[in-house]
Design a protein around this motif. Structure first.
Motif, PDB file in Angstrom:
ATOM      1  N   GLY A  55       4.863  19.567  -3.076  1.00 53.38           N
ATOM      2  CA  GLY A  55       4.841  19.049  -4.434  1.00 53.38           C
ATOM      3  C   GLY A  55       6.198  18.517  -4.858  1.00 53.38           C
ATOM      4  O   GLY A  55       6.300  17.475  -5.505  1.00 53.38           O
ATOM      5  N   VAL A  56       7.251  19.227  -4.473  1.00 48.69           N
ATOM      6  CA  VAL A  56       8.608  18.751  -4.767  1.00 48.69           C
ATOM      7  C   VAL A  56       8.873  17.458  -4.012  1.00 48.69           C
ATOM      8  O   VAL A  56       9.454  16.510  -4.559  1.00 48.69           O
ATOM      9  CB  VAL A  56       9.650  19.832  -4.424  1.00 48.69           C
ATOM     10  N   LEU A  57       8.432  17.372  -2.775  1.00 48.55           N
ATOM     11  CA  LEU A  57       8.595  16.133  -2.001  1.00 48.55           C
ATOM     12  C   LEU A  57       7.796  14.983  -2.616  1.00 48.55           C
ATOM     13  O   LEU A  57       8.238  13.827  -2.577  1.00 48.55           O
ATOM     14  CB  LEU A  57       8.181  16.348  -0.549  1.00 48.55           C
ATOM     15  N   ASP A  58       6.639  15.293  -3.186  1.00 49.47           N
ATOM     16  CA  ASP A  58       5.856  14.263  -3.870  1.00 49.47           C
ATOM     17  C   ASP A  58       6.615  13.701  -5.064  1.00 49.47           C
ATOM     18  O   ASP A  58       6.648  12.482  -5.283  1.00 49.47           O
ATOM     19  CB  ASP A  58       4.518  14.821  -4.350  1.00 49.47           C
ATOM     20  N   LEU A  59       7.225  14.561  -5.839  1.00 50.89           N
ATOM     21  CA  LEU A  59       8.010  14.101  -6.983  1.00 50.89           C
ATOM     22  C   LEU A  59       9.238  13.313  -6.533  1.00 50.89           C
ATOM     23  O   LEU A  59       9.613  12.319  -7.161  1.00 50.89           O
ATOM     24  CB  LEU A  59       8.415  15.281  -7.857  1.00 50.89           C
ATOM     25  N   LEU A  60       9.851  13.741  -5.430  1.00 49.80           N
ATOM     26  CA  LEU A  60      10.989  12.998  -4.891  1.00 49.80           C
ATOM     27  C   LEU A  60      10.554  11.625  -4.364  1.00 49.80           C
ATOM     28  O   LEU A  60      11.318  10.660  -4.440  1.00 49.80           O
ATOM     29  CB  LEU A  60      11.685  13.794  -3.799  1.00 49.80           C
ATOM     30  N   ALA A  61       9.350  11.546  -3.819  1.00 52.63           N
ATOM     31  CA  ALA A  61       8.834  10.252  -3.347  1.00 52.63           C
ATOM     32  C   ALA A  61       8.690   9.284  -4.520  1.00 52.63           C
ATOM     33  O   ALA A  61       9.086   8.116  -4.425  1.00 52.63           O
ATOM     34  CB  ALA A  61       7.493  10.442  -2.643  1.00 52.63           C
ATOM     35  N   THR A  62       8.153   9.780  -5.620  1.00 53.44           N
ATOM     36  CA  THR A  62       8.028   8.929  -6.807  1.00 53.44           C
ATOM     37  C   THR A  62       9.397   8.501  -7.312  1.00 53.44           C
ATOM     38  O   THR A  62       9.622   7.331  -7.627  1.00 53.44           O
ATOM     39  CB  THR A  62       7.276   9.682  -7.921  1.00 53.44           C
ATOM     40  N   ILE A  77       0.832  -1.207   0.000  1.00 54.32           N
ATOM     41  CA  ILE A  77       0.000   0.000   0.000  1.00 54.32           C
ATOM     42  C   ILE A  77       0.867   1.258   0.000  1.00 54.32           C
ATOM     43  O   ILE A  77       0.631   2.185  -0.781  1.00 54.32           O
ATOM     44  CB  ILE A  77      -0.965  -0.011   1.201  1.00 54.32           C
ATOM     45  N   THR A  78       1.881   1.301   0.865  1.00 55.39           N
ATOM     46  CA  THR A  78       2.711   2.502   0.944  1.00 55.39           C
ATOM     47  C   THR A  78       3.569   2.682  -0.302  1.00 55.39           C
ATOM     48  O   THR A  78       3.819   3.810  -0.723  1.00 55.39           O
ATOM     49  CB  THR A  78       3.598   2.477   2.203  1.00 55.39           C
ATOM     50  N   THR A  79       4.003   1.591  -0.919  1.00 48.93           N
ATOM     51  CA  THR A  79       4.752   1.702  -2.165  1.00 48.93           C
ATOM     52  C   THR A  79       3.868   2.279  -3.263  1.00 48.93           C
ATOM     53  O   THR A  79       4.292   3.156  -4.027  1.00 48.93           O
ATOM     54  CB  THR A  79       5.308   0.341  -2.599  1.00 48.93           C
ATOM     55  N   PHE A  80       2.651   1.813  -3.343  1.00 50.05           N
ATOM     56  CA  PHE A  80       1.715   2.322  -4.338  1.00 50.05           C
ATOM     57  C   PHE A  80       1.440   3.812  -4.126  1.00 50.05           C
ATOM     58  O   PHE A  80       1.456   4.600  -5.074  1.00 50.05           O
ATOM     59  CB  PHE A  80       0.419   1.511  -4.298  1.00 50.05           C
ATOM     60  N   LEU A  81       1.193   4.205  -2.879  1.00 53.30           N
ATOM     61  CA  LEU A  81       0.938   5.622  -2.589  1.00 53.30           C
ATOM     62  C   LEU A  81       2.178   6.474  -2.836  1.00 53.30           C
ATOM     63  O   LEU A  81       2.078   7.603  -3.315  1.00 53.30           O
ATOM     64  CB  LEU A  81       0.457   5.791  -1.144  1.00 53.30           C
ATOM     65  N   GLY A  82       3.346   5.943  -2.510  1.00 49.64           N
ATOM     66  CA  GLY A  82       4.585   6.681  -2.776  1.00 49.64           C
ATOM     67  C   GLY A  82       4.850   6.833  -4.256  1.00 49.64           C
ATOM     68  O   GLY A  82       5.322   7.878  -4.714  1.00 49.64           O
ATOM     69  N   PHE A  83       4.533   5.800  -5.026  1.00 52.33           N
ATOM     70  CA  PHE A  83       4.713   5.873  -6.475  1.00 52.33           C
ATOM     71  C   PHE A  83       3.765   6.889  -7.110  1.00 52.33           C
ATOM     72  O   PHE A  83       4.101   7.529  -8.094  1.00 52.33           O
ATOM     73  CB  PHE A  83       4.511   4.499  -7.109  1.00 52.33           C
ATOM     74  N   LEU A  84       2.582   7.044  -6.546  1.00 55.89           N
ATOM     75  CA  LEU A  84       1.603   7.985  -7.088  1.00 55.89           C
ATOM     76  C   LEU A  84       1.854   9.426  -6.650  1.00 55.89           C
ATOM     77  O   LEU A  84       0.962  10.260  -6.735  1.00 55.89           O
ATOM     78  CB  LEU A  84       0.186   7.571  -6.697  1.00 55.89           C
ATOM     79  N   GLY A  85       3.054   9.723  -6.223  1.00 60.45           N
ATOM     80  CA  GLY A  85       3.386  11.077  -5.803  1.00 60.45           C
ATOM     81  C   GLY A  85       3.184  12.108  -6.892  1.00 60.45           C
ATOM     82  O   GLY A  85       2.780  13.242  -6.620  1.00 60.45           O
ATOM     83  N   PHE A  86       3.431  11.734  -8.142  1.00 66.93           N
ATOM     84  CA  PHE A  86       3.243  12.690  -9.228  1.00 66.93           C
ATOM     85  C   PHE A  86       1.768  13.050  -9.398  1.00 66.93           C
ATOM     86  O   PHE A  86       1.439  14.169  -9.777  1.00 66.93           O
ATOM     87  CB  PHE A  86       3.838  12.159 -10.536  1.00 66.93           C
ATOM     88  N   VAL A  87       0.857  12.128  -9.091  1.00 69.87           N
ATOM     89  CA  VAL A  87      -0.575  12.424  -9.152  1.00 69.87           C
ATOM     90  C   VAL A  87      -0.938  13.413  -8.046  1.00 69.87           C
ATOM     91  O   VAL A  87      -1.674  14.377  -8.274  1.00 69.87           O
ATOM     92  CB  VAL A  87      -1.400  11.125  -9.031  1.00 69.87           C
TER      93      VAL A  87
END
Length: 91
Positions: A68-75, A39-49
């Motif tokens: 937003g920058v942290l979201d892109l870094l998460a992805t 679940i956390t991998t999926f949510l982390g991958f969807l950071g760009f969304v």
């Protein structure tokens, strides 16, 4: 209200990526932990969304832009972790 939703949505992928990578490299192993990793991998991958959703909801707020920058870094971190794993198993 939209700014608060954008901030909460921005925090989700960053925290999920950290939790996923920590649990992947830890020695804990059970069915529940594997489910949490998935679940956390999926949510982390969807950071760009979440990045695009936060930009739309939060507008030009500084906090939303930083998250937003942290979201892109998460992805990028999730993708990078899997690239390293592929090379580790392939070599």
């Amino acid at each position: 209200m939209k700014k608060t939703i954008a901030i909460i949505a921005g925090v989700i992928p960053a925290v999920s990526a950290v939790i996923a990578i920590f649990l992947m490299v830890s020695h804990f192993d059970s069915a529940v932990i594997r489910t949490v990793i998935n679940i956390t991998t999926f949510l982390g991958f969807l950071g760009f969304v979440f990045f695009f959703a936060g930009r739309k909801l939060g507008g030009g707020d500084k906090t939303v832009r930083i998250l937003g920058v942290l979201d892109l870094l998460a992805t990028a971190s999730i993708v990078g972790f899997y690239i390293v794993a592929i090379f580790a198993f392939g070599l």
